[in-house]
Scaffold this active site. Structure first.
Site, short mmCIF file in Angstrom:
data_model
loop_
_atom_site.label_atom_id
_atom_site.label_comp_id
_atom_site.label_asym_id
_atom_site.label_seq_id
_atom_site.Cartn_x
_atom_site.Cartn_y
_atom_site.Cartn_z
N CYS A 1 17.86 5.09 -3.38
CA CYS A 1 17.37 5.69 -4.64
C CYS A 1 18.38 6.66 -5.27
O CYS A 1 18.62 6.62 -6.48
CB CYS A 1 16.03 6.39 -4.39
SG CYS A 1 16.00 7.36 -2.87
N SER B 1 8.37 12.07 -2.16
CA SER B 1 7.81 10.71 -2.16
C SER B 1 8.80 9.68 -1.61
O SER B 1 8.39 8.62 -1.16
CB SER B 1 7.35 10.30 -3.56
OG SER B 1 8.43 10.40 -4.46
N GLY B 2 10.09 10.02 -1.62
CA GLY B 2 11.09 9.13 -1.01
C GLY B 2 10.86 8.95 0.48
O GLY B 2 11.35 7.99 1.08
N SER C 1 -4.28 -2.45 6.88
CA SER C 1 -4.73 -2.48 5.47
C SER C 1 -5.37 -3.80 5.08
O SER C 1 -5.86 -3.93 3.94
CB SER C 1 -3.54 -2.23 4.54
OG SER C 1 -2.93 -1.03 4.86
N THR D 1 0.83 -1.22 0.00
CA THR D 1 0.00 0.00 0.00
C THR D 1 0.86 1.26 0.00
O THR D 1 0.32 2.37 -0.06
CB THR D 1 -0.89 0.03 1.26
OG1 THR D 1 -0.03 -0.14 2.39
CG2 THR D 1 -1.94 -1.05 1.24
N ARG E 1 16.38 17.76 0.69
CA ARG E 1 14.99 17.47 0.29
C ARG E 1 14.37 18.75 -0.26
O ARG E 1 14.52 19.82 0.34
CB ARG E 1 14.20 17.01 1.53
CG ARG E 1 12.81 16.53 1.21
CD ARG E 1 12.75 15.12 0.72
NE ARG E 1 13.09 14.14 1.74
CZ ARG E 1 13.26 12.84 1.48
NH1 ARG E 1 13.14 12.36 0.26
NH2 ARG E 1 13.57 12.01 2.46
N ARG F 1 21.84 -3.64 3.16
CA ARG F 1 22.66 -3.17 2.02
C ARG F 1 24.16 -3.32 2.24
O ARG F 1 24.90 -3.64 1.32
CB ARG F 1 22.35 -1.71 1.71
CG ARG F 1 21.02 -1.52 1.02
CD ARG F 1 20.82 -0.06 0.69
NE ARG F 1 19.45 0.19 0.30
CZ ARG F 1 18.79 1.31 0.57
NH1 ARG F 1 19.39 2.28 1.23
NH2 ARG F 1 17.56 1.46 0.17
N LYS G 1 24.92 6.61 3.13
CA LYS G 1 24.44 5.54 2.23
C LYS G 1 25.02 5.77 0.84
O LYS G 1 25.54 4.84 0.22
CB LYS G 1 22.91 5.56 2.14
CG LYS G 1 22.20 4.96 3.35
CD LYS G 1 20.69 5.14 3.19
CE LYS G 1 20.02 5.19 4.56
NZ LYS G 1 18.62 5.69 4.49
N HIS H 1 14.20 12.48 -8.30
CA HIS H 1 15.38 13.03 -7.62
C HIS H 1 16.31 13.65 -8.68
O HIS H 1 16.55 13.05 -9.73
CB HIS H 1 16.18 11.92 -6.93
CG HIS H 1 15.58 11.41 -5.66
ND1 HIS H 1 14.45 11.93 -5.08
CD2 HIS H 1 15.99 10.38 -4.85
CE1 HIS H 1 14.18 11.26 -3.96
NE2 HIS H 1 15.09 10.32 -3.80
N ASN I 1 12.56 8.57 -8.48
CA ASN I 1 13.06 7.87 -7.29
C ASN I 1 12.21 6.66 -6.92
O ASN I 1 12.70 5.72 -6.29
CB ASN I 1 13.12 8.83 -6.09
CG ASN I 1 11.79 9.53 -5.85
OD1 ASN I 1 11.31 10.25 -6.72
ND2 ASN I 1 11.20 9.33 -4.69
P1 A2P Z 1 0.05 0.10 5.75
O1 A2P Z 1 -0.50 0.93 4.63
O2 A2P Z 1 -0.84 -1.05 6.10
O3 A2P Z 1 0.51 0.90 6.95
P2 A2P Z 1 5.23 4.42 2.84
O4 A2P Z 1 6.68 4.17 2.56
O5 A2P Z 1 4.49 5.03 1.72
O6 A2P Z 1 5.04 5.12 4.15
O7 A2P Z 1 4.57 2.94 3.04
C1 A2P Z 1 4.98 2.04 4.02
C2 A2P Z 1 4.46 0.65 3.72
O8 A2P Z 1 4.87 -0.22 4.77
C3 A2P Z 1 2.95 0.56 3.66
O9 A2P Z 1 2.54 -0.38 2.68
C4 A2P Z 1 2.60 0.05 5.06
O10 A2P Z 1 1.38 -0.63 5.16
C5 A2P Z 1 3.75 -0.91 5.26
N1 A2P Z 1 3.87 -1.27 6.67
C6 A2P Z 1 3.95 -0.43 7.73
N2 A2P Z 1 3.99 -1.12 8.90
C7 A2P Z 1 3.92 -2.44 8.57
C8 A2P Z 1 3.92 -3.66 9.29
N3 A2P Z 1 3.97 -3.68 10.63
N4 A2P Z 1 3.82 -4.83 8.59
C9 A2P Z 1 3.76 -4.82 7.26
N5 A2P Z 1 3.77 -3.70 6.50
C10 A2P Z 1 3.85 -2.52 7.13
#
Ligand code: A2P
Length: 349
Positions: A129, A159-160, A41, A12, A242, A100, A220, A249, A323
């Site tokens: 990235c 967005s990074g 989610s 997500t 940023r 990494r 990094k 980027h 990125n």
């Molecule tokens: P969720 O949407 O359910 O919180 P971004 O980098 O855009 O912030 O997204 C972080 C991603 O990591 C999202 O898909 C988020 O899911 C997922 N995530 C965050 N916490 C967990 C967790 N405990 N287990 C699995 N996925 C996670």
């Protein structure tokens, strides 16, 4: 149906949603996808190749019968679940910084060091990235002339830092335009004490500071460059900033080559023919890469190539890439394509 079962962890998120799009375009056979995120989610629906797929909570058992697992849910989730995926026979391609710099884990940009995937022991790391796009542009030059030094300043998209950071930037911008009070709760780094607005701003901090004044993002870039180029001696320095761009980027990069004979036109010729690179370098017609134009594209764009006015072996250039794509999702899916091409993935059932 034959093909691989692929899990996306963080499905997500900003990168995870792009991983799903890149998988839709992948050339290797896919039997099924497992879209994993947090408990919050679970049950949400996402389209994959026109069909609805349900998001599931990530657990150790999620990785049963998975052949390739793409991770982009933060370093702690990778540390927790990547070993579980490997234990169950999957190859993990991890987009976080968790593994990494582990000497057992290859750090791969397919245009640069594809063969390194052969040495994997279950986990392959996707570089940072900002490092990836710089490697795509500089490796072809290094092959021809050698590289003594790299000094980079980045102009990195929001967005990074994830979907929530982009949302907060847009809210700040709207409120500033309306002359209303605004909040800053995420950038420059969720883990630090103070937060500053990114809308209409430039923040010279990405990730936390280390003791010597560099940020982890800067380290990094420095350390990953040395690892990917297999060159401990190359001098690298970075300043990471940023800026209020959603995706794409940009980097101002100064290099010093080792060999004699390099010229602007020679570097342009090299980059015109380099894999994954698009040369956009015609100042007289104002042709150069920009973040907005690069967003949504898989390539790395290079322009503004100039000879340094004092240093005979010094050159400057401007390197731009999306990125979330080459810097993350596309590079990860490309690594999966390399594994497939080299016959390195076992299909579990
Ligand atoms: P969720 O949407 O359910 O919180 P971004 O980098 O855009 O912030 O997204 C972080 C991603 O990591 C999202 O898909 C988020 O899911 C997922 N995530 C965050 N916490 C967990 C967790 N405990 N287990 C699995 N996925 C996670």
């Amino acid at each position: 149906m034959t093909g691989y079962t692929i899990a996306v962890v963080g499905a997500t998120g900003a990168v995870g949603t792009k991983m799903i799009q890149m998988l839709e375009q992948a050339t290797f056979p896919i039997k099924s996808v497992k879209l994993l995120a947090s408990k919050r989610s679970a049950g949400k629906k996402i389209l994959f190749k026109g069909k609805e797929a349900e998001i599931q909570e990530t657990t150790a058992e999620s990785f049963e019968n998975v052949d390739i697992a793409l991770f982009s849910a933060g370093g702690s989730i990778s540390k927790q679940f990547a070993p579980e995926a490997v234990k169950r026979g999957a190859v993990v391609i991890d987009n976080t910084s968790a593994y990494r710099m582990d000497s057992e884990v290859p750090l791969v940009v397919p245009e640069v060091n594809e063969e390194a995937v052969r040495s994997h022991k279950g986990i392959i790391a996707n570089p940072n990235c900002s490092t990836i796009q710089m490697m795509v542009a500089l490796e072809p030059i290094r092959k021809q002339y050698g590289l003594d030094r790299i000094i980079v300043s980045t102009y990195q998209a929001v967005s990074g830092a994830g979907i929530s950071a982009v949302k907060e930037m847009k809210e700040q911008a709207q409120k500033m335009l309306n002359e209303e009070p605004y909040e800053a709760t995420i950038l420059p780094s969720g883990g630090d004490k103070k937060h500053f607005p990114i809308a209409f701003n430039a923040l010279p901090q990405i990730d936390l500071f280390t003791e010597d004044g560099y940020t982890f993002e800067e380290l990094k870039m420095i350390n990953e460059t040395k690892k990917i180029m297999s060159d401990d001696k190359i001098k690298v320095s970075a300043t990471c900033v940023r800026i209020p761009v959603v995706s794409g980027h940009s980097e101002s990069v100064y290099i010093e080559v080792k060999e004699d004979g390099a010229s602007v036109s020679a570097l342009q010729d090299i980059l015109r023919n380099a894999p994954g690179v698009v040369l956009q370098d015609d100042p007289s017609n104002q042709i150069y890469p920009t973040a907005l134009a690069a967003a949504g594209k898989k390539e790395t764009f290079v322009g503004r190539i100039r000879k340094d006015r004092d240093e005979d072996k010094g050159f400057h250039m401007w390197i731009v890439s999306d990125n979330l794509l080459k810097g993350a999702a596309w590079n990860s899916v490309q690594i999966a394509e390399s594994l497939h091409k080299l016959g390195l993935i076992k299909v579990s059932n």
